[in-house]
Design a protein around this motif. Structure first.
Motif, PDB file in Angstrom:
ATOM      1  N   HIS A 171       0.809  -1.216   0.000  1.00  0.00           N
ATOM      2  CA  HIS A 171       0.000   0.000   0.000  1.00  0.00           C
ATOM      3  C   HIS A 171       0.846   1.272   0.000  1.00  0.00           C
ATOM      4  O   HIS A 171       0.414   2.308   0.509  1.00  0.00           O
ATOM      5  CB  HIS A 171      -0.942  -0.006   1.219  1.00  0.00           C
ATOM      6  N   GLY A 172       2.045   1.199  -0.562  1.00  0.00           N
ATOM      7  CA  GLY A 172       2.885   2.386  -0.666  1.00  0.00           C
ATOM      8  C   GLY A 172       2.370   3.344  -1.728  1.00  0.00           C
ATOM      9  O   GLY A 172       1.647   2.956  -2.648  1.00  0.00           O
ATOM     10  N   SER A 173       2.768   4.609  -1.604  1.00  0.00           N
ATOM     11  CA  SER A 173       2.334   5.660  -2.524  1.00  0.00           C
ATOM     12  C   SER A 173       3.529   6.222  -3.276  1.00  0.00           C
ATOM     13  O   SER A 173       4.473   6.728  -2.662  1.00  0.00           O
ATOM     14  CB  SER A 173       1.635   6.779  -1.741  1.00  0.00           C
ATOM     15  N   VAL A 174       3.481   6.141  -4.608  1.00  0.00           N
ATOM     16  CA  VAL A 174       4.541   6.724  -5.436  1.00  0.00           C
ATOM     17  C   VAL A 174       4.640   8.218  -5.169  1.00  0.00           C
ATOM     18  O   VAL A 174       5.743   8.770  -5.004  1.00  0.00           O
ATOM     19  CB  VAL A 174       4.267   6.455  -6.927  1.00  0.00           C
ATOM     20  N   LEU A 175       3.503   8.890  -5.085  1.00  0.00           N
ATOM     21  CA  LEU A 175       3.507  10.343  -4.898  1.00  0.00           C
ATOM     22  C   LEU A 175       4.135  10.719  -3.556  1.00  0.00           C
ATOM     23  O   LEU A 175       4.938  11.659  -3.480  1.00  0.00           O
ATOM     24  CB  LEU A 175       2.078  10.889  -4.988  1.00  0.00           C
ATOM     25  N   ARG A 176       3.792   9.987  -2.483  1.00  0.00           N
ATOM     26  CA  ARG A 176       4.396  10.292  -1.177  1.00  0.00           C
ATOM     27  C   ARG A 176       5.901  10.060  -1.218  1.00  0.00           C
ATOM     28  O   ARG A 176       6.679  10.820  -0.626  1.00  0.00           O
ATOM     29  CB  ARG A 176       3.758   9.426  -0.082  1.00  0.00           C
ATOM     30  N   GLY A 177       6.336   9.009  -1.917  1.00  0.00           N
ATOM     31  CA  GLY A 177       7.764   8.747  -2.036  1.00  0.00           C
ATOM     32  C   GLY A 177       8.483   9.866  -2.770  1.00  0.00           C
ATOM     33  O   GLY A 177       9.556  10.326  -2.338  1.00  0.00           O
ATOM     34  N   LEU A 178       7.909  10.318  -3.872  1.00  0.00           N
ATOM     35  CA  LEU A 178       8.518  11.417  -4.632  1.00  0.00           C
ATOM     36  C   LEU A 178       8.587  12.691  -3.804  1.00  0.00           C
ATOM     37  O   LEU A 178       9.613  13.393  -3.793  1.00  0.00           O
ATOM     38  CB  LEU A 178       7.718  11.671  -5.920  1.00  0.00           C
ATOM     39  N   ASN A 179       7.518  12.998  -3.089  1.00  0.00           N
ATOM     40  CA  ASN A 179       7.500  14.208  -2.263  1.00  0.00           C
ATOM     41  C   ASN A 179       8.506  14.126  -1.120  1.00  0.00           C
ATOM     42  O   ASN A 179       9.184  15.112  -0.793  1.00  0.00           O
ATOM     43  CB  ASN A 179       6.094  14.455  -1.707  1.00  0.00           C
ATOM     44  N   LEU A 180       8.625  12.962  -0.509  1.00  0.00           N
ATOM     45  CA  LEU A 180       9.553  12.780   0.599  1.00  0.00           C
ATOM     46  C   LEU A 180      10.990  13.054   0.168  1.00  0.00           C
ATOM     47  O   LEU A 180      11.773  13.658   0.911  1.00  0.00           O
ATOM     48  CB  LEU A 180       9.435  11.348   1.133  1.00  0.00           C
ATOM     49  N   CYS A 181      11.342  12.625  -1.037  1.00  0.00           N
ATOM     50  CA  CYS A 181      12.726  12.743  -1.518  1.00  0.00           C
ATOM     51  C   CYS A 181      12.942  13.949  -2.424  1.00  0.00           C
ATOM     52  O   CYS A 181      14.059  14.170  -2.899  1.00  0.00           O
ATOM     53  CB  CYS A 181      13.110  11.478  -2.271  1.00  0.00           C
ATOM     54  N   HIS A 182      11.860  14.720  -2.673  1.00  0.00           N
ATOM     55  CA  HIS A 182      11.926  15.875  -3.589  1.00  0.00           C
ATOM     56  C   HIS A 182      12.387  15.448  -4.982  1.00  0.00           C
ATOM     57  O   HIS A 182      13.204  16.113  -5.631  1.00  0.00           O
ATOM     58  CB  HIS A 182      12.859  16.967  -3.023  1.00  0.00           C
ATOM     59  N   LEU A 252       9.859   2.453  -1.707  1.00  0.00           N
ATOM     60  CA  LEU A 252       9.898   1.301  -2.605  1.00  0.00           C
ATOM     61  C   LEU A 252       8.823   1.381  -3.687  1.00  0.00           C
ATOM     62  O   LEU A 252       9.030   0.894  -4.802  1.00  0.00           O
ATOM     63  CB  LEU A 252       9.747   0.010  -1.807  1.00  0.00           C
ATOM     64  N   ALA A 253       7.692   1.987  -3.367  1.00  0.00           N
ATOM     65  CA  ALA A 253       6.630   2.123  -4.369  1.00  0.00           C
ATOM     66  C   ALA A 253       7.110   2.906  -5.584  1.00  0.00           C
ATOM     67  O   ALA A 253       6.712   2.609  -6.719  1.00  0.00           O
ATOM     68  CB  ALA A 253       5.411   2.801  -3.744  1.00  0.00           C
ATOM     69  N   MET A 254       7.971   3.905  -5.378  1.00  0.00           N
ATOM     70  CA  MET A 254       8.416   4.731  -6.507  1.00  0.00           C
ATOM     71  C   MET A 254       9.669   4.171  -7.184  1.00  0.00           C
ATOM     72  O   MET A 254      10.088   4.675  -8.235  1.00  0.00           O
ATOM     73  CB  MET A 254       8.691   6.167  -6.054  1.00  0.00           C
ATOM     74  N   ALA A 255      10.258   3.111  -6.620  1.00  0.00           N
ATOM     75  CA  ALA A 255      11.500   2.569  -7.176  1.00  0.00           C
ATOM     76  C   ALA A 255      11.251   1.874  -8.506  1.00  0.00           C
ATOM     77  O   ALA A 255      10.284   1.127  -8.665  1.00  0.00           O
ATOM     78  CB  ALA A 255      12.129   1.587  -6.188  1.00  0.00           C
ATOM     79  N   ASP A 256      12.136   2.106  -9.459  1.00  0.00           N
ATOM     80  CA  ASP A 256      12.129   1.352 -10.709  1.00  0.00           C
ATOM     81  C   ASP A 256      12.996   0.103 -10.583  1.00  0.00           C
ATOM     82  O   ASP A 256      12.650  -0.950 -11.119  1.00  0.00           O
ATOM     83  CB  ASP A 256      12.630   2.227 -11.852  1.00  0.00           C
ATOM     84  N   ILE A 257      14.129   0.235  -9.891  1.00  0.00           N
ATOM     85  CA  ILE A 257      14.991  -0.912  -9.606  1.00  0.00           C
ATOM     86  C   ILE A 257      15.560  -0.737  -8.200  1.00  0.00           C
ATOM     87  O   ILE A 257      15.588   0.375  -7.658  1.00  0.00           O
ATOM     88  CB  ILE A 257      16.138  -1.075 -10.629  1.00  0.00           C
ATOM     89  N   VAL A 258      16.022  -1.860  -7.622  1.00  0.00           N
ATOM     90  CA  VAL A 258      16.558  -1.854  -6.260  1.00  0.00           C
ATOM     91  C   VAL A 258      17.938  -2.489  -6.269  1.00  0.00           C
ATOM     92  O   VAL A 258      18.164  -3.514  -6.933  1.00  0.00           O
ATOM     93  CB  VAL A 258      15.637  -2.635  -5.300  1.00  0.00           C
TER      94      VAL A 258
END
Length: 356
Positions: A171-182, A252-258
């Motif tokens: 249930h991760g959010s791509v948008l929250r991840g992007l905002n957190l890391c700018h 992790l939701a916004m990650a393309d690769i790890v």
């Protein structure tokens, strides 16, 4: 009267995360949940953040595979821990003990066995760790993640149950991840992490190659406690964290690769999220070789690329990342075809049926 379950496991985050997936389910079912581990280990930090879970710290030794003066003291710490666990469990009277392993679990398992409490052990890696090797003889059931593990444990109490992943990871959010890391949506994202304690080797090779990588990627670097480098603090498109708790699902939701070590719990979490992985397992010189086996198993299934630490240099690191990114769609397709449904429910049912 509600049933009571005692969880144990620690020494690293990987020995806690399965417990963290199970605890909310038992609380929802009305069970009284307690956790026993070391007084100041990572398990204490993680579990004490969970509401309504009593954490009980006891004396623990450390099962080292190298020469150290502390090895002379650790048997006495472990014996003290067994006595503490025995007395506490006798008073607590849990219906069942669930152990995720790690050296902190050994006194708890022995203390429970002395009190004739059923014990379920979960082994994440292909081959059991030293703590679980000791604990297996006291267990009622031994659950394993990889089917290959059945070849390494000669015991009629062992069963393959699969990987247990925390539901919140879905249930991760791509948008929250992007905002957190700018970060922006215009460049792909790499998440690089070296386990709960970090990895100096991975940190060094990543930072040496930031400039060529940042031409193509944005990078989240979870580098471990005390390993943030302030000289990179203002780099746009590069975000450092020592360790991430609740926000990890969004990152992790916004990650393309790890990019990661190859601890079992982590790589199965990435797999459940369908994140292509570059796995850099701990070498045999630094471990018992379990991460190498984990990584090779995932490689044979087509879920990752593997870069052995002995082969890692600037060129091989960059080449492996580019290869992984170029092949990401093929890897995701293979991940899509995997089935691991119902594992959490199977584990809950087993614990319920084993409890007294």
């Amino acid at each position: 009267m509600s049933k009571r379950i005692l969880f144990t496991g620690g020494g690293s985050a990987g020995h806690v995360t399965v417990n963290m997936a199970l605890i909310p389910k038992f609380m929802e079912m009305g069970w009284d949940v307690k956790y026993m581990g070391s007084k100041q280990g990572i398990e204490a930090e993680l579990i004490q953040n969970m509401d309504h879970v009593e954490y009980i710290g006891i004396s623990t030794g450390k099962l080292r595979r190298y020469l150290d003066w502390e090895n002379l003291k650790d048997p006495f710490r472990t014996i003290k821990g067994v006595l503490q666990a025995y007395r506490l469990i006798r008073r607590m009277k849990p219906n069942v003990v669930f152990s995720k392993g790690g050296f902190v679990s050994v006194p708890v398992v022995i203390g429970a066995w002395l009190n004739r409490i059923p014990i379920i052990i979960h082994e994440s890696d292909i081959t059991p760790g030293l703590a679980n090797k000791i604990s297996i003889r006291f267990a009622s059931k031994i659950c394993v993640t990889f089917p290959e593990t059945l070849e390494h444990i000669n015991n009629d109490k062992v069963l393959h149950i699969g990987a247990i992943v925390r539901e919140q990871f879905m249930h991760g959010s791509v948008l929250r991840g992007l905002n957190l890391c700018h970060f922006t949506r215009h460049k792909p994202v790499i998440v690089c992490m070296g386990g709960s304690l970090g990895s100096q080797r991975i940190n060094e090779v990543l930072r040496r190659n930031l400039h060529p990588l940042m031409d193509k990627f944005q990078i989240v670097h979870i580098c471990g406690k005390g390993q943030i480098d302030p000289s990179y603090a203002n780099y746009r498109g590069y975000k450092q964290f020592e360790y991430v708790h609740g926000d990890l699902v969004d990152i992790l939701a916004m990650a393309d690769i790890v990019i990661s070590r190859a601890g079992s719990n982590s790589i199965f979490e990435f797999l459940s999220l369908k994140k292509p992985m570059l796995l850099i397992p701990l070498s045999k010189e630094a471990s018992r070789g379990d991460q190498i086996l984990n990584a090779l198993s995932f490689k044979s299934s087509g879920y990752c690329e593997v870069l052995f630490e002995e082969d890692m240099n600037d060129n091989s690191f960059i080449d492996a990342i580019n290869k992984l990114y170029d092949n990401r769609h093929e890897i995701i397709d293979k991940m899509e075809n995997r089935s691991n449904k119902g594992t959490l429910r199977k584990m809950i049912d087993l614990i319920e049926s084993t409890s007294i």
